[in-house]
Write a protein that holds these residues in place. Structure first.
Motif, PDB file in Angstrom:
ATOM      1  N   SER A 140       1.756   6.548  -5.659  1.00  0.00           N
ATOM      2  CA  SER A 140       1.836   7.509  -4.786  1.00  0.00           C
ATOM      3  C   SER A 140       1.382   8.903  -5.119  1.00  0.00           C
ATOM      4  O   SER A 140       0.679   9.666  -4.523  1.00  0.00           O
ATOM      5  N   LEU A 141       1.933   9.249  -6.433  1.00  0.00           N
ATOM      6  CA  LEU A 141       1.547  10.640  -6.824  1.00  0.00           C
ATOM      7  C   LEU A 141      -0.034  10.769  -7.304  1.00  0.00           C
ATOM      8  O   LEU A 141      -0.414  11.771  -6.950  1.00  0.00           O
TER       9      LEU A 141
ATOM     10  N   ALA B 259      -3.343  -0.434  -2.959  1.00  0.00           N
ATOM     11  CA  ALA B 259      -3.026   0.804  -2.600  1.00  0.00           C
ATOM     12  C   ALA B 259      -4.282   1.733  -3.233  1.00  0.00           C
ATOM     13  O   ALA B 259      -4.702   2.821  -2.484  1.00  0.00           O
ATOM     14  N   ILE B 260      -4.720   1.299  -4.401  1.00  0.00           N
ATOM     15  CA  ILE B 260      -5.641   2.211  -5.257  1.00  0.00           C
ATOM     16  C   ILE B 260      -7.155   2.118  -4.506  1.00  0.00           C
ATOM     17  O   ILE B 260      -7.773   2.973  -4.254  1.00  0.00           O
ATOM     18  N   LYS B 261      -7.375   0.906  -3.920  1.00  0.00           N
ATOM     19  CA  LYS B 261      -8.625   0.588  -3.464  1.00  0.00           C
ATOM     20  C   LYS B 261      -8.631   1.277  -2.123  1.00  0.00           C
ATOM     21  O   LYS B 261      -9.520   1.978  -1.621  1.00  0.00           O
ATOM     22  N   GLU B 262      -7.293   1.224  -1.343  1.00  0.00           N
ATOM     23  CA  GLU B 262      -7.496   2.057  -0.058  1.00  0.00           C
ATOM     24  C   GLU B 262      -7.738   3.433  -0.064  1.00  0.00           C
ATOM     25  O   GLU B 262      -8.293   3.874   0.857  1.00  0.00           O
ATOM     26  N   ALA B 263      -7.266   4.178  -1.136  1.00  0.00           N
ATOM     27  CA  ALA B 263      -7.272   5.551  -1.367  1.00  0.00           C
ATOM     28  C   ALA B 263      -8.830   5.739  -1.869  1.00  0.00           C
ATOM     29  O   ALA B 263      -9.006   6.859  -2.199  1.00  0.00           O
TER      30      ALA B 263
ATOM     31  N   THR C 249       0.602  -1.465  -0.007  1.00  0.00           N
ATOM     32  CA  THR C 249       0.189   0.064   0.208  1.00  0.00           C
ATOM     33  C   THR C 249       0.759   1.147   0.094  1.00  0.00           C
ATOM     34  O   THR C 249       0.381   2.435  -0.204  1.00  0.00           O
ATOM     35  N   GLU C 250       2.112   1.179  -0.019  1.00  0.00           N
ATOM     36  CA  GLU C 250       3.087   2.295   0.225  1.00  0.00           C
ATOM     37  C   GLU C 250       4.042   2.001  -0.900  1.00  0.00           C
ATOM     38  O   GLU C 250       4.644   1.068  -1.040  1.00  0.00           O
TER      39      GLU C 250
END
Length: 379
Positions: free
Chosen positions: A212-213, A247-251, A203-204
């Motif tokens: 990230s961007l 990471a995309i889902k978490e955001a 996720t990072e």
């Protein structure tokens, strides 16, 4: 974290920073009435009215009831010093005997942050409040500026400032492009020996990573930067989705990404449908297409469906002096598929060429699909 980055940050943290001259911000008709001292190395003279205008934090806390007003004879109406907490995070406290003592109590910033990098990011954050054009050095610096703006409840003013600052930041633009093209070559290698192997949950990512961007652009609600990074993420999604998806889902960006990716996917499908339909009804077209495909056979055999920009780019070039009833429809679709929608990171290469050999750059995000409320001005 990369060991070289960590070692460099450690060396910077141990090095005794130099104390610089105060940075004095100017505003017509106003005299600075706030002094902010950071880490014993940087001092800023600013205006309470500017801080309150752009920051909910300063609006709330500069004149909070529990604070004792400065004496009429005091040099500064508001005097603050940075204090590093035990967890490595830092903030501003009213300058006094306790604050002065705790400002240098031995607590360290978490690597790779250093007093110098934090002071620089804070100065550029202040520049945003004063509408001063700022050159952003790299992605990490923008992450630092955004973290500070978020803490001081001033994301809108930083976001607005980027409409100017991005165009003054060639190093930053090179930084975001570096991994958004190289990410393809660093895509995860599928282990065919283990069927159904579960990919690691990540996720990072590094500060200049396109995911990230993209998350940062969403936090800033900056449409230009968000669309730019969406173009990169979509162009690299097929080979990296298993790693990037958590990471995309978490955001909360999975809906807009899916819609944007599917639009490019369907456009390419239309192109290939027209190509192969033409091969059935037009012999000259069939010879042309099959001849090109045979030249690129080895490349095409090892690439996934959404990594065919090189084939489409060469087909468009080969069709320039070719006459066929099929050409008009295919050429129009190829024009749409090979469009370069990058605004900040445009270079001398088109999709299917150079740095973007495998990547389509035609992803579009409409205003209605942006993952935030466009009417909201304070967040």
């Amino acid at each position: 974290m990369d060991r070289r980055i960590k070692r460099k940050a450690s060396e910077e943290a141990l090095r005794e920073p130099e104390v610089e001259q105060p940075v004095i911000f100017k505003s017509p008709g106003l005299k600075p009435d706030v002094r902010l001292r950071l880490f014993g190395i940087r001092e800023f003279h600013v205006h309470a009215s500017i801080l309150k205008l752009h920051s909910n934090y300063f609006r709330k806390f500069l004149d909070s009831p529990e604070k004792t007003p400065a004496a009429p004879s005091a040099s500064w109406k508001y005097d603050y010093v940075s204090v590093v907490d035990e967890d490595g995070e830092w903030g501003l406290e009213v300058c006094g005997q306790n604050a002065e003592a705790s400002a240098n109590d031995g607590h360290s910033l978490p690597l790779p942050r250093t007093p110098v990098s934090e002071a620089v990011a804070f100065e550029k954050f202040l520049n945003a409040m004063y509408s001063k054009p700022t050159a952003i050095e790299d992605s990490r610096e923008l992450h630092d500026m955004t973290r500070l703006a978020d803490f001081y409840c001033a994301l809108p003013v930083l976001s607005t400032s980027l409409y100017i600052s991005l165009w003054h930041s060639p190093k930053f633009l090179d930084d975001i492009r570096s991994l958004s093209t190289a990410a393809y070559h660093k895509r995860p290698v599928r282990d065919t020996r283990v069927l159904g192997a579960t990919p690691p949950i990540v996720t990072e990512f590094p500060p200049n990573h396109p995911v990230s961007l993209l998350k940062l652009a969403a936090k800033l609600r900056h449409p230009i930067l968000f669309r730019e990074m969406m173009v990169y993420v979509v162009s690299l999604w097929e080979s990296n989705s298993s790693i990037w998806e958590p990471a995309i889902k978490e955001a909360g960006l999975d809906d807009v990404l899916t819609k944007t990716y599917n639009a490019v996917y369907h456009l390419q499908a239309k192109v290939f449908f027209c190509i192969f339909r033409g091969a059935v009804i037009d012999e000259a077209w069939r010879v042309k297409v099959y001849g090109l495909a045979s030249q690129l056979e080895l490349l095409m055999a090892t690439r996934k469906q959404m990594e065919m920009a090189f084939f489409c780019g060469r087909l468009a070039w080969h069709l320039e002096d070719f006459e066929s009833d099929v050409k008009l429809e295919v050429s129009q679709l190829l024009t749409d598929l090979l469009k370069n929608n990058l605004v900040l990171g445009k270079v001398g290469f088109n999709p299917g060429d150079g740095e973007y050999f495998h990547q389509y750059l035609c992803a579009e995000v409409k205003d209605d699909d942006l993952p935030w409320d466009l009417k909201e001005t304070d967040w």
